[in-house]
Scaffold this active site. Sequence first.
Site, short mmCIF file in Angstrom:
data_model
loop_
_atom_site.label_atom_id
_atom_site.label_comp_id
_atom_site.label_asym_id
_atom_site.label_seq_id
_atom_site.Cartn_x
_atom_site.Cartn_y
_atom_site.Cartn_z
N SER A 1 6.89 34.55 0.79
CA SER A 1 7.46 34.02 2.03
C SER A 1 6.90 34.63 3.31
O SER A 1 7.13 34.09 4.38
CB SER A 1 8.97 34.20 2.01
OG SER A 1 9.47 33.54 0.88
C1 59J Z 1 11.98 34.25 -5.84
C2 59J Z 1 9.16 33.02 -6.35
C3 59J Z 1 7.49 32.27 -7.94
C4 59J Z 1 6.29 31.43 -7.89
C5 59J Z 1 12.57 33.33 -6.68
C6 59J Z 1 12.33 35.57 -5.85
C7 59J Z 1 8.61 30.62 -6.53
C8 59J Z 1 7.71 29.62 -7.04
C9 59J Z 1 5.74 29.05 -8.36
C10 59J Z 1 13.54 33.77 -7.57
C11 59J Z 1 13.30 36.02 -6.70
C12 59J Z 1 13.92 35.10 -7.58
C13 59J Z 1 4.57 28.80 -7.44
S1 59J Z 1 14.97 34.64 -2.41
O1 59J Z 1 10.70 35.37 -0.58
O2 59J Z 1 11.84 32.26 -3.39
O3 59J Z 1 13.37 38.42 0.61
O4 59J Z 1 15.39 38.62 1.05
O5 59J Z 1 8.88 34.16 -6.70
O6 59J Z 1 9.52 30.30 -5.73
O7 59J Z 1 7.87 28.43 -6.78
O8 59J Z 1 14.85 35.53 -8.46
N1 59J Z 1 13.72 35.99 -0.61
N2 59J Z 1 11.90 34.34 -2.66
N3 59J Z 1 10.09 32.77 -5.40
N4 59J Z 1 8.44 31.95 -6.90
N5 59J Z 1 6.61 30.03 -7.74
C14 59J Z 1 13.84 34.65 -1.12
C15 59J Z 1 12.48 34.04 -1.36
C16 59J Z 1 11.61 34.61 -0.28
C17 59J Z 1 14.75 36.76 -0.23
C18 59J Z 1 16.15 36.39 -0.56
C19 59J Z 1 16.30 35.67 -1.88
C20 59J Z 1 11.59 33.38 -3.59
C21 59J Z 1 16.73 35.64 0.58
C22 59J Z 1 10.94 33.83 -4.88
C23 59J Z 1 14.49 38.02 0.51
O9 59J Z 1 11.87 34.26 0.87
#
Ligand code: 59J
Length: 582
Positions: free
Chosen positions: A293
Site C-alpha cells: 500500500s
Molecule cells: C494484507 C496483501 C497479498 C498480495 C491482506 C495484509 C493482497 C493481494 C495478491 C491480508 C494482511 C492481511 C496480489 S490491511 O497494506 O491489504 O498497514 O495498517 O498482502 O491484498 O491482493 O491479513 N494494511 N494490507 N494485502 N495482498 N495480493 C492493510 C493493507 C495495506 C493495514 C491495515 C490492515 C493488505 C489497515 C494486505 C495497515 O494497506
Amino acid sequence: MSEQGKKSSYRGRRLLVLGVLALAAGGLAARAVDLQVLDKDFLQGQGDARFLRVVEEPAHRGMITDRFGEPLAISTPVDSVWANPQVLILERDSWTRLARALGIKRAELERLLVARQHKEFVYLKRRVNPDMARRVTALEIPGVALAPEYRRFYPAGEVTAHVVGFTDVDDAGQEGMELALDQRLRGVPGAKRVIKDRLGRIVESVERVREPQPGEDIALSIDRRLQYLAYRELKAAVRRNRADAGSAVILDVHTGEVLAMVNQPAYNPNNRGRLKRSHLRNRAVTDVFEPGSTIKPFTVAAALESGRFNAHTPVDTRPGTLRVGRKTIRDFRNYGLIDVSTVIQKSSNVGASKLALALAPEQLWQAYASVGLGESTGSGFPGESGGLLTDFGGWRDIQRATVSYGYGMSVTTLQLARAYAALASDGRPLPVSFTRRSAEQAAELASLYQPVLSESSLRAVRRMMERVVAQGGTGTRAAVPGYRIAGKTGTVKKSGAGGYVEDSYIAVFAGIAPASDPRLVMVVMIDEPRGEQYYGGAVAAPVFGKVMAGALRLLDIPPDDLQTMPGQRLALLHGAPAGGAH
Ligand code: 59J
C-alpha cells in the site's frame, strides 16, 4: 757529475723504489691474509648485518566522517610482526618464547615458517597492540622484526556498520563506503631506502625514494545523531516485534542526501569474529520487497494528473471486494462509498484498483517510473538493487489493479524513500547521495529531470496522506506532536515459491515531515514481525514517530502544527523559548 756517478746514483734510486714497492706489496699481502683469514668471521658478520633495502611505506587511509566531521572510520598506526623465515628457521631454540609472546601455538609458528622457508618474508601476526610489539622486540630473536601498518577503527561501531562498511587486513575496502570510495580513501604507498641489521630491524633510514601520499578524508551525508536515533528505535522495534530483520532510511528532501540508514541484524565492524554473511548485508539497498500500500500515493497522483479525479471524487469500494477477471481484490473491510482522499486514509485496495483501471497503462507506469521506481537510485552503493517495475506493455487489467496497491513490483527501502522524496518536493527523483551535497549541486542535478507529476497533484496527495496519521487513519502512531506528518502504512503478505504466504508479513511506514514544507523523508521496513501485531500501522509507524520527533528537534526544524503542541502553544506565540515558564 761524471757519467759513472750518474749511473750509480740511478741504480741506487731504482733499488730504493723497488724496495719501497716490495715493502708495500708485502704489507698488502699481509693485510690481505689478515682480512681474509684472521678477521674473516668478524667482517663477514658486519657485511651481513647491515644491508640496504628499499621498503614500502604504507600510506595513511583517509578518514570517513559524518556530515559534521565526526569520525566514522579512522586509521591509527600499529605494528605488525614479521619474520625472515630463512633466518628464523635456524633459531629453533627461540620458537617457544616467540610463540608465547605472540599468543599463538608453537606448532602454528612452525607451520608458518616451514610453509615459507625459502622466502624472506612472512607475517607472524598483523596489527598487534603496543604491549605485544614491545615484548616481541625485547626477545631480540634474529629474523623477527616489526613493520609499521595502519589499523582501521570504527568509532560508531554497529550504529554505522552497514553504511561505512569495512576494509580487509590489507587495508582495502571490502563493503559499504569503504569499498565504494576505496580509490579516494586509499592513497599511494611511499618507498624509502633503509639499512637493516642482522635481525631485520631498520637501523637507519637513508633516504625517501617516494613520499607516501595519504588518502583523502571524506565526509558522508550521514548525521550521526539521526543515525543513532534510527539505530536505537529500529533495533528496539525488531526485538519487540520478534521480527527477522528491518531497515530504516532518512533522506533530505531537497538534496537527496542519506541522513541515516540502518538495518537489523547488524554487526560490530571492529570485531568481525564469526559473522554470518547475512548480517553484513545493507538490506536497505540490496534487498527488495513488494511495497504494498505504500505505493498508493503514486497511484492517486497519477489519477489526479489525468485531470479526471480530485480529492473529493467519489469512489465506490462496496462491497469491499472487486472482481477483475478471475481474481478477487479485497479490502480489510467494506469501506463503502468513499472519496479519493479516503482511499489513501483507509488504504483501500479496491479503491486504488478502480482508479488504476480508469487510467491507461502507460499513464500509471509513467507516474511510478517518474519517481525512480524500477531503476537504481544512483547512490553508487555496492550491490545496490534497482527493484522491479515491469513494462506497461504487459499490463492487462489484473496487473494494472494489483500494481496500483503495490504488488507485482518490487523496491528497496532506499528506492521507496527516494520516491517519497520526489513526492515530497517537485516530483523529481534526485539521485541519492551518501556523501555531502550542496544545494547548488542538487539544483544542477534536478535540472536533468522532467517531472511527470505536477506540484499541485503532489501537494494534494500529501494532504490526503496527512489524514493517514490523523484520527481515523491507519498510521496514527507515526504522529509527532507539533508537526504535520504525511505518510502511508503498508502491511504486505510475503510471497513464497507457491504464492502469498499466510502469517508472514512485511510492515512498512513511509512518511514526510513537516508536511507544510517537507524537509525529511523516512521509510521504516520491518520484515516478518512475529508478535501479536503485524500491521504497518502498529509495527513500523511507531518507529517513524519516535525517530522523526527526535530528528526534527535535532535539526531545529520549526513546528508547523501548534494545535498538537500541548503546553507550548502560548510560549511559542509569545516568542518565549519553548518549554519556558508560563
Ligand atoms: C494484507 C496483501 C497479498 C498480495 C491482506 C495484509 C493482497 C493481494 C495478491 C491480508 C494482511 C492481511 C496480489 S490491511 O497494506 O491489504 O498497514 O495498517 O498482502 O491484498 O491482493 O491479513 N494494511 N494490507 N494485502 N495482498 N495480493 C492493510 C493493507 C495495506 C493495514 C491495515 C490492515 C493488505 C489497515 C494486505 C495497515 O494497506
